[in-house]
Design an enzyme around this catalytic site. Structure first.
Site, mmCIF file in Angstrom:
data_model
loop_
_atom_site.group_PDB
_atom_site.id
_atom_site.type_symbol
_atom_site.label_atom_id
_atom_site.label_comp_id
_atom_site.label_asym_id
_atom_site.label_seq_id
_atom_site.Cartn_x
_atom_site.Cartn_y
_atom_site.Cartn_z
ATOM 1 N N ASP A 43 9.627 -11.069 6.464
ATOM 2 C CA ASP A 43 10.241 -12.390 6.621
ATOM 3 C C ASP A 43 10.027 -12.857 8.060
ATOM 4 O O ASP A 43 9.555 -12.108 8.922
ATOM 5 C CB ASP A 43 11.732 -12.281 6.305
ATOM 6 C CG ASP A 43 12.391 -13.632 6.050
ATOM 7 O OD1 ASP A 43 11.668 -14.632 5.940
ATOM 8 O OD2 ASP A 43 13.629 -13.660 5.958
ATOM 9 N N GLU A 90 6.250 -16.650 10.209
ATOM 10 C CA GLU A 90 5.411 -17.853 10.337
ATOM 11 C C GLU A 90 4.540 -17.878 11.609
ATOM 12 O O GLU A 90 3.458 -18.473 11.545
ATOM 13 C CB GLU A 90 6.293 -19.114 10.300
ATOM 14 C CG GLU A 90 6.842 -19.430 8.937
ATOM 15 C CD GLU A 90 7.916 -18.442 8.490
ATOM 16 O OE1 GLU A 90 7.982 -18.153 7.287
ATOM 17 O OE2 GLU A 90 8.679 -17.948 9.343
ATOM 18 N N ASP A 97 13.632 -20.743 2.041
ATOM 19 C CA ASP A 97 15.074 -21.029 2.051
ATOM 20 C C ASP A 97 15.389 -22.347 1.362
ATOM 21 O O ASP A 97 15.567 -23.395 1.995
ATOM 22 C CB ASP A 97 15.591 -21.057 3.494
ATOM 23 C CG ASP A 97 15.462 -19.701 4.166
ATOM 24 O OD1 ASP A 97 15.326 -18.693 3.452
ATOM 25 O OD2 ASP A 97 15.475 -19.645 5.406
#
Length: 819
Positions: A430, A433, A506
C-alpha cells in the site's frame, strides 16, 4: 594602425559552418544574438529510409522514426527528434523470444507501406502522417497531424505529442481504474499515480497508470499502448471533436498499434506483450475479510471464530498497519500480538490464511534493522543534490527504497523471510504511488537507478509501486519455494499483472461508489489487470445493510473479493448489519464458493490466453452501436452474466442479454438474447444469468478452499440449440507445477438439437484431479430424455436429496448422447 595582413590571411581560410547551425546563429567572437525559439517542432517530409530486419527507420533529414514489426498484429512506432533514440528499455514489456513474422515494405509515389498478413502501416511521404489499417488497407487509425515535440529546457529531453483522427462514430475504452464512464469519448485524463482518498466520480488521476486504450470505429477495434512512464495525458475528442491526442512531459514518443478487429483480440494481444497474471493460489480467489485494523490478537481470533460459528465461508483475514511495532515494516507489535506465529498457526488450522500490509516508507531509526541495512548499503532514494529523500508517512520521518535498482529489489525480497517463517500467507503493498504526507509524493528531483538507465522521479514515479510489488513477488517466490505468492498492490503500471492483483483504493460507502466500482473493474479487466477488486462496502463512510449487501452481491463477481473499511467506521463483517442482511450475505458468499471451479477456470483462461475476466457488453457485441454505451451488464468469463443492483430500494431493473439463450440462475427460467428484459430484484437475488449451451462446474459449499475433498464434481448443462465450448481447469491449487504442464484442462463441446444433446470431452495436461466422477445435471431440455448413452453404454438417471435428476459419469468419458 590595425594589422590588416592578419585579417586578410584569415579571410581566405574559410571554415565551413554546419548547415544545421547557420540559421539564426552567429559565431566566432560574436555573442549569440538570436537563440532558437522554444516551440513545437513537427515532422516534415520523408526524405529517406533504412531497414534492419524487422525494423524500418524513416527520416525527414533531422528527426528519425522507427517502425518495428513486433508481430503479425502489432507494430511499434518510436520518434527521435534529433535522430538519436533512447535505450530500448521498458518495465511494461514481458520479454520473450521474437516470433517469426512475414512482413514486407512497399513504396508508391505517395506512401511507404509496412505490411504483415494482418496489418498495414502507411507512412505518407509529403507530411509524415502515419496510419494503420487491415491487410486489406481499411484504415482504422490515422494521424491528424505529424508527430511533434517541444524541448524541455528545465529537465532536458522533450514534451512529445501524437494527434490522431477521431472518427464521428469512434468510442474509446481502457486506461485502467479511471472513475468515469466506460466510453472515454469527450474525456481528457491524466496518468500520475496518486493517493486519492475518497475520490469522486470523474476525479482524475487515481492510483494506477495504464496508458493503453481501445478504439472502436466502423465496427472494428484497435489498441494504442503509449509505453511512457512520465506523466502522460490523453484527450479523447474533448478539445476537438475530430481529434484524439496523447502526450507526455518527457521520455520518448513510443507507442504500439495493436490490431483487432475484435476488442477481445486487442486485449489478448496487449497481454502478449505485457504479460498475463500468474495463476493465483486457489484460496486467493475466495472471500477475504479486512479492516484498518484488526487488533489486538483477541479481536482477530474473535472475528475468525464468528465466521466459523456462523458458517460463513472465509479464506483470509488481513492485518493492517497496526500489527507493526510503531508502523515499522517487517516487525510485530508484541503488545498486540505477543506470539504471532502461534496465532497464525491456529488461524491456519481453522482454514484462515493471514495477509499483512507492507508500505515502502522505512522509519529513520538507527536501531531499526531494516533502516540500518538500507542505510549501510545505500538502498534509499536520494535527491538531486545527494540528500536522502525523506518524507513523513505512518511511522513518522521515513526514507524510501529505490525499487528501480535490481539489487534493492533483491534485498527487499529477503526482508519478508521473518514474516513468511511466522506463517504469513499473503502480502499487501500500500501507499506505493508513492504517497507522502503533506506533499503528496516525491519531489521531481529524486534520482532513481532505473535498471542502469537512470532517471528522476518524473520518469520513475508511475512505476514505483509496480517495482515495489515486483520485488515483493520475486522475493516471496524464492521464500515460498514452489508455492504461489499472493500479492496485492494499490499503485500499478502496465505489466503489473505479472506480479500482483490490484484494488481500486480508498472508496466511499455510497451507492455512487458501488456504481463507480462496477465501471472500474470492467475497465481494469479490459486494460490488462483482470485480478481486481473494490473495498466491498466502501472504505470510508457508513453503508446501511442494503448497500453493504448489494455490494457483497457484486463482490461475488469481482475477481478479487475483499471487504475492507477504515478504522473510524462501524464493523463491516457479514453479520454486522443484523440477521436479515447476514442471511443474504451468507447466501452470496456461499455462491462464490460454489462457483470457485468455474472462477478458477476463468483465471486459467486469463493466464494462458490473455482473455479478460470481466467483459463489458461492448466487448461482447461491438458490432451493435447501442451496445457500445452499455455499462451495467458484464460477463464473468464466457458463460456468466450479471447486472448488479445499483440503487436503494430497487425492485426491478432492465437488463440487456447478448445473443443466444440465457438462464436466470435462481430459477432456471430461460430468456432470449439480443434484447432487454425487466428483471425482478428482490433483496436476496440479483440479475445473474448462465449462457445457454454452457457447462458450469460447482463445488459443494465449503467454509474455506480445500476444506473438503471433492469425490464427484457437479456439472450443470444449460440447453441451447447450438454448439458451445466450456472448460474446467484444475491443478494443485498452490504450486507452480502448472508451468510444467501438471494441470488438467477439460474441454467440453456441447451441442443441442431439438430432440437430442451430445457432449464430447477432451483434455490437456498431466494432473490427476481429486474427483473421480462427474454428477451431470440438465437444465432447459426441450424434450424429456429417455436414455443417456455414455461411450456406447446406457446410463441410468439418479435422484439427489432435493429430488433433482442427474447422472454420474466417469471423469474421463469421451462422448455422451442424450435422447
Amino acid at each position: 594602425m590595425a594589422d590588416t595582413t592578419k585579417k586578410e590571411e584569415f579571410a581566405n581560410d574559410i571554415i565551413p559552418i554546419p548547415e544545421s547551425l547557420e540559421d539564426g546563429m552567429q559565431h566566432v567572437n560574436n555573442p549569440v544574438l538570436d537563440l532558437p525559439r522554444i516551440e513545437k517542432q513537427y515532422l516534415t517530409t520523408v526524405k529517406g529510409f533504412s531497414q534492419d530486419r524487422n525494423v524500418f527507420y524513416f527520416t525527414d533529414g533531422r528527426a528519425k522514426v522507427e517502425v518495428k514489426v513486433v508481430s503479425e498484429e502489432i507494430i511499434r512506432v518510436r520518434l527521435a527528434p534529433e535522430g538519436v533514440f533512447l535505450a530500448d528499455f521498458s518495465y511494461a514489456i514481458n520479454h520473450k523470444p521474437d516470433e517469426y513474422v512475414n512482413y514486407q515494405l512497399e513504396e508508391s509515389e505517395t506512401h511507404y507501406k509496412v505490411k504483415t498478413n494482418a496489418v498495414t502501416c502507411f507512412i505518407k511521404k509529403d507530411n509524415f502522417f502515419i496510419s494503420f489499417g487491415s491487410a486489406e488497407e481499411k484504415v482504422l487509425n490515422a494521424d491528424f497531424a505529424p508527430m511533434h515535440w517541444e524541448e524541455n529546457v528545465d529537465f532536458g529531453g522533450y514534451y512529445v505529442y501524437c494527434t490522431k483522427e477521431a472518427h464521428a462514430d469512434e468510442v474509446f475504452f481502457g486506461l485502467g481504474d479511471k472513475a468515469t464512464n466506460l466510453n472515454l469519448r469527450g474525456k481528457r485524463v491524466r496518468n500520475w499515480n496518486s493517493d486519492t482518498y475518497s475520490y469522486a466520480f470523474n476525479q482524475d488521476p487515481l492510483y494506477k497508470t495504464v496508458p493503453f486504450y481501445i478504439g472502436v470505429t466502423q465496427g472494428d477495434a484497435y489498441g494504442i499502448f503509449f509505453d511512457n512512464t512520465f506523466k502522460t495525458f490523453f484527450d479523447f475528442a474533448a478539445e476537438h471533436h475530430d481529434q484524439t491526442s496523447f502526450w507526455s512531459e518527457g521520455g520518448e514518443l513510443q507507442y504500439y498499434y495493436i490490431h483487432g478487429p475484435k476488442m477481445i483480440d486487442v486485449v489478448k494481444r496487449y497481454h502478449s506483450i505485457t504479460g498475463t497474471h500468474y495463476m493465483p493460489p486457489l484460496w486467493g480467489i475466495g472471500y477475504h475479510q479486512c479492516r484498518w485494523s484488526y487488533y489486538p490478537e483477541a479481536k482477530v481470533r474473535d472475528v475468525a471464530s464468528e465466521f466459523r460459528k456462523r458458517e460463513i465461508p472465509c479464506d483470509a483475514i488481513y492485518l493492517d498497519i497496526d500489527y507493526m511495532d510503531g508502523y515499522r515494516c517487517f516487525t510485530w507489535n508484541k503488545r498486540y500480538f505477543p506470539d504471532p506465529k502461534k496465532m497464525i498457526a491456529d488461524l491456519a488450522a481453522d482454514g484462515f490464511k493471514t495477509v499483512v500490509m507492507i508500505d515502502p516508507g522505512i522509519k529513520v531509526d538507527d536501531q531499526y534493522w531494516v533502516f540500518k541495512q538500507g542505510k549501510e548499503n545505500n538502498y534509499f532514494c536520494r535527491r538531486g543534490d545527494d540528500y536522502f529523500m525523506e518524507g513523513f508517512v505512518w511511522p513518522g520521518r521515513c526514507q524510501f527504497p529505490d525499487f528501480t535498482n535490481p539489487e534493492v529489489r533483491t534485498w527487499w525480497g529477503t526482508l519478508y523471510k521473518g514474516l513468511v517463517d511466522d506463517g504469513v500467507a499473503g502480502f499487501w503493498n500500500d501507499m506505493n504511488e508513492p504517497a507522502v504526507f503533506g506533499r503528496g509524493t516525491f519531489p521531481d528531483d529524486v534520482r532513481h537507478q532505473f535498471e542502469g538507465h537512470r532517471g528522476s522521479h518524473r520518469k520513475a514515479h508511475n512505476i514505483y509501486g509496480m517495482q515495489m510489488v515486483r520485488a515483493t513477488y520475486e522475493g516471496l517466490k524464492k521464500l515460498y519455494r514452489n508455492k504461489r505468492p499472493f500479492t496485492i498492490t494499490r499503485a500499478a503500471y502496465s505489466g503489473t499483472q505479472r506480479y500482483s492483483s490490484v484494488w481500486t483504493g480508498d472508496n466511499i460507502a455510497t451507492w455512487e461508489h458501488l456504481r463507480i466500482g462496477t465501471l472500474q473493474l470492467q475497465r481494469l479487466s479490459v486494460s490488462g489487470m483482470s485480478f481486481c477488486g473494490t473495498d466491498i462496502g466502501g472504505f470510508t463512510g457508513e453503508p446501511d445493510g442494503e448497500l453493504y449487501t448489494r455490494w457483497m452481491q457484486f463482490g461475488v463477481f469481482s475477481p478479487f473479493m475483499r471487504v475492507h473499511s477504515a478504522g473510524d467506521t462501524r464493523d463491516r463483517e457479514p453479520w454486522s448489519f443484523g440477521p436479515e442482511w447476514e442471511v443474504i450475505c451468507k447466501k452470496f458468499i456461499e455462491l462464490r464458493y460454489k462457483l470457485l471451479p468455474y472462477i478458477y477456470s476463468v483465471f486459467w483462461q486469463q493466464h494462458k490466453y490473455g482473455d479478460p475476466i470481466l467483459r463489458p457488453i461492448a466487448l461482447l457485441e461491438q458490432h451493435i452501436a447501442k451496445n457500445l454505451q452499455r455499462e451495467e451488464e458484464f460477463t464473468f468469463g464466457d458463460h456468466l452474466l450479471v447486472s448488479p443492483v445499483l440503487h436503494p430500494g430497487q425492485l426491478n431493473k432492465v437488463v440487456y442479454l447478448p445473443e443466444g439463450t440465457w438462464y436466470y440462475y435462481f430459477n432456471n427460467q430461460a430468456y432470449a438474447g439480443s434484447q432487454e428484459h425487466q428483471i425482478e430484484t428482490p433483496l436476496d437475488e440479483m440479475p445473474f444469468f448462465v449462457r445457454g449451451g454452457a457447462i458450469i462446474p460447482e463445488f459443494p459449499v465449503m467454509q474455506y478452499t480445500g476444506e473438503q475433498k471433492i469425490e464427484s464434481l457437479k456439472l450443470t448443462y444449460y440447453f441451447a440449440q447450438q454448439a458451445c465450448d466450456s472448460y474446467v481447469y484444475s491443478d494443485h491449487g498452490d504450486t507452480f507445477a502448472y508451468e510444467q504442464d501438471v494441470y488438467m484442462d477439460k474441454h467440453f463441446i456441447a451441442e443441442g438439437q431439438a430432440t437430442s444433446v451430445s457432449i464430447r470431452q477432451g483434455e490437456q495436461g498431466l494432473y490427476t484431479p481429486n474427483y473421480s466422477t462427474f454428477d451431470l445435471y440438465l437444465v432447459g431440455l426441450p424434450f424429456t430424455p429417455k436414455q443417456m448413452i455414455v461411450d456406447g453404454l446406457k446410463i441410468e438417471f439418479k435422484t439427489d436429496a432435493e429430488g433433482q435428476s442427474y447422472v454420474q459419469l466417469d471423469r474421463d468419458f469421451k462422448k455422451i448422447i442424450i435422447q
